[in-house]
Scaffold this motif. Structure first.
Motif, mmCIF file in Angstrom:
data_model
loop_
_atom_site.group_PDB
_atom_site.id
_atom_site.type_symbol
_atom_site.label_atom_id
_atom_site.label_comp_id
_atom_site.label_asym_id
_atom_site.label_seq_id
_atom_site.Cartn_x
_atom_site.Cartn_y
_atom_site.Cartn_z
ATOM 1 N N VAL A 125 38.475 27.438 55.937
ATOM 2 C CA VAL A 125 39.525 28.452 56.092
ATOM 3 C C VAL A 125 39.192 29.693 55.273
ATOM 4 N N VAL A 126 38.711 29.523 54.058
ATOM 5 C CA VAL A 126 38.333 30.667 53.226
ATOM 6 C C VAL A 126 37.241 31.478 53.907
ATOM 7 N N GLU A 127 36.267 30.796 54.485
ATOM 8 C CA GLU A 127 35.193 31.512 55.190
ATOM 9 C C GLU A 127 35.734 32.229 56.419
ATOM 10 N N ALA A 128 36.620 31.581 57.172
ATOM 11 C CA ALA A 128 37.224 32.215 58.346
ATOM 12 C C ALA A 128 38.032 33.438 57.948
ATOM 13 N N ARG A 129 38.666 33.363 56.785
ATOM 14 C CA ARG A 129 39.439 34.493 56.292
ATOM 15 C C ARG A 129 38.521 35.672 55.976
ATOM 16 N N CYS A 130 37.326 35.411 55.427
ATOM 17 C CA CYS A 130 36.352 36.466 55.149
ATOM 18 C C CYS A 130 35.831 37.088 56.443
ATOM 19 N N VAL A 131 35.693 36.274 57.469
ATOM 20 C CA VAL A 131 35.319 36.788 58.795
ATOM 21 C C VAL A 131 36.365 37.776 59.283
ATOM 22 N N THR A 155 34.209 43.649 47.565
ATOM 23 C CA THR A 155 34.184 42.800 46.371
ATOM 24 C C THR A 155 35.022 41.547 46.583
ATOM 25 N N GLN A 156 36.150 41.709 47.259
ATOM 26 C CA GLN A 156 37.019 40.565 47.535
ATOM 27 C C GLN A 156 36.285 39.515 48.363
ATOM 28 N N ILE A 157 35.581 39.962 49.392
ATOM 29 C CA ILE A 157 34.815 39.046 50.241
ATOM 30 C C ILE A 157 33.676 38.406 49.450
ATOM 31 N N ASP A 158 33.012 39.223 48.624
ATOM 32 C CA ASP A 158 31.913 38.720 47.806
ATOM 33 C C ASP A 158 32.409 37.683 46.793
ATOM 34 N N THR A 159 33.592 37.920 46.224
ATOM 35 C CA THR A 159 34.176 36.996 45.250
ATOM 36 C C THR A 159 34.406 35.618 45.854
ATOM 37 N N LEU A 160 34.764 35.606 47.128
ATOM 38 C CA LEU A 160 34.999 34.330 47.809
ATOM 39 C C LEU A 160 33.700 33.653 48.241
ATOM 40 N N GLY A 161 32.574 34.372 48.078
ATOM 41 C CA GLY A 161 31.276 33.747 48.312
ATOM 42 C C GLY A 161 30.682 33.959 49.693
ATOM 43 N N TYR A 162 31.198 34.962 50.435
ATOM 44 C CA TYR A 162 30.711 35.149 51.810
ATOM 45 C C TYR A 162 30.383 36.609 52.090
ATOM 46 N N SER A 163 29.562 37.205 51.228
ATOM 47 C CA SER A 163 29.206 38.624 51.358
ATOM 48 C C SER A 163 28.427 38.919 52.633
ATOM 49 N N GLU A 164 27.835 37.886 53.243
ATOM 50 C CA GLU A 164 27.025 38.126 54.441
ATOM 51 C C GLU A 164 27.828 38.735 55.589
ATOM 52 N N TYR A 165 29.131 38.472 55.611
ATOM 53 C CA TYR A 165 29.954 39.018 56.697
ATOM 54 C C TYR A 165 30.150 40.523 56.540
ATOM 55 N N TYR A 166 30.471 40.967 55.342
ATOM 56 C CA TYR A 166 30.604 42.405 55.111
ATOM 57 C C TYR A 166 29.256 43.086 55.296
ATOM 58 N N ASP A 167 28.174 42.457 54.842
ATOM 59 C CA ASP A 167 26.835 43.036 54.991
ATOM 60 C C ASP A 167 26.495 43.239 56.465
ATOM 61 N N ALA A 168 26.873 42.279 57.303
ATOM 62 C CA ALA A 168 26.591 42.395 58.734
ATOM 63 C C ALA A 168 27.380 43.546 59.346
ATOM 64 N N ILE A 169 28.633 43.705 58.915
ATOM 65 C CA ILE A 169 29.462 44.815 59.395
ATOM 66 C C ILE A 169 28.880 46.143 58.943
ATOM 67 N N ASP A 170 28.471 46.196 57.685
ATOM 68 C CA ASP A 170 27.889 47.418 57.124
ATOM 69 C C ASP A 170 26.631 47.816 57.890
ATOM 70 N N GLU A 171 25.791 46.841 58.219
ATOM 71 C CA GLU A 171 24.559 47.116 58.973
ATOM 72 C C GLU A 171 24.881 47.623 60.380
#
Length: 326
Positions: free
Chosen positions: A293-299, A116-132
């Motif tokens: 930086v926010v996107e890199a942090r989500c990575v 949810t934290q990653i999604d809140t920042l607007g970059y859910s695709e990174y968690y989705d890729a990890i989940d896959e």
């Protein structure tokens, strides 16, 4: 029977307890050891020692497969009892495998908070890729072997370093929320230092997803070799793998080096930063800095979650299989 001279049950119990507390502390984002009284911690040690003693009594030479399965079920149930107490789950039926599901649901909730934290920042695709990626590994017939490789290599990084990474990620989130815009030189500098940390975290954590992507593609490779690679090499390796190339969109080795060596100039009038890159100048506006930086942090956070999510999913799969046998 295990030779009693081979190990000290009390010492092993203490080590197992401390490791369990450390794992849950990292997962939940708080130091559980600080929340347990001295007497409570001693009770945990005593309980773990009891488990070790009972396991030692169960193990015999030349055991058949059914007997080994019984030991596996015994350990899962005992893990359930111990974990439920650590996590403060009062309504869990700690004497059954179904009770273990309550523990796993609590871990699910903690992982969901990070998602949810990653999604809140607007970059859910990174968690989705990890989940896959985790799902594909679990579906592989050698999933347990892959998990053991990841976890053993994770231990080489060291608990202290992993704890520092998690703590910094947590503090970075607070800073991001408190500073939705860059309005001063000081804030710009702090965002740049955050970017440097994210690049270093990428260097530490990306070898695990590179190894795992190779496993999915049927390639061979030694994960220990990747742990010694520099940032530039790891960026190239990720960019050449379809499943991982999105992770390097905002990871720039040249910018990281410029920040690390203080080779940049902040312009508070035009609200941008100039970086010296290979004898050229690259300019980022304040807005670009925060976004990148926010996107890199989500990575970095997604990569941090990967080994814990993999271990959790494997535990869930193992429990489901045992429940189906009952």
């Amino acid at each position: 029977m295990t030779d009693s001279e081979d190990f000290d049950p009390e010492e092993l119990a203490k080590e197992l307890t401390d490791e369990t507390l450390a794992e849950f502390s990292r997962l939940l984002g708080r130091n559980l050891s600080d929340e347990i009284s001295d007497s409570g911690l001693q009770n945990a040690y005593d309980e773990a020692e009891r488990i070790v003693g009972e396991l030692d009594a169960l193990i015999e030479p030349d055991m058949d497969e059914s007997e080994i399965d019984e030991i596996g079920e015994f350990m899962l149930k005992e893990y359930n009892r111990f974990s439920a107490r650590i996590l403060g789950i009062e309504d869990a039926d700690i004497d059954s495998l179904e009770g273990l599901q309550a523990v796993l649901e609590t871990i699910d909730s903690a992982l969901e908070q990070l998602c949810t934290q990653i999604d809140t920042l607007g970059y859910s695709e990174y968690y989705d890729a990890i989940d896959e990626l985790v799902t594909l590994i679990i579906e592989d017939e050698n999933s347990q072997q892959h998990l053991e490789t990841v976890i053993s290599s994770l231990e080489e990084i060291g608990e202290a370093k992993l704890q520092r990474i998690f703590t910094r990620l947590d503090r970075d989130m607070e800073f991001i929320i408190e500073n939705p815009e860059i309005q001063s030189e000081k804030t710009a500098t702090e965002y740049l230092r955050m970017y440097e940390r994210c690049c270093e975290q990428f260097k530490t954590l990306s070898p695990f997803v590179i190894y795992s992507a190779n496993v999915i593609m049927g390639k061979t490779g030694n994960i220990e070799d990747r742990l010694n690679d520099n940032l530039g090499t790891l960026i190239v390796m990720c960019s050449k793998r379809e499943r991982l190339k999105l992770f390097v969109k905002q990871i720039d080795n040249d910018i990281r080096n410029a920040v690390a060596h203080d080779d940049f100039l902040i312009d508070p009038i035009d609200k941008n930063v100039e970086f010296s890159v290979s004898e050229d100048i690259e300019t980022w506006s304040y807005t670009q800095i925060r976004e990148r930086v926010v996107e890199a942090r989500c990575v970095a956070l997604s990569l941090f979650v990967f080994p814990f999510l993999l271990q959790h999913r494997e535990n869930v799969r193992a429990v489901d299989e045992l429940l189906q046998k009952e």
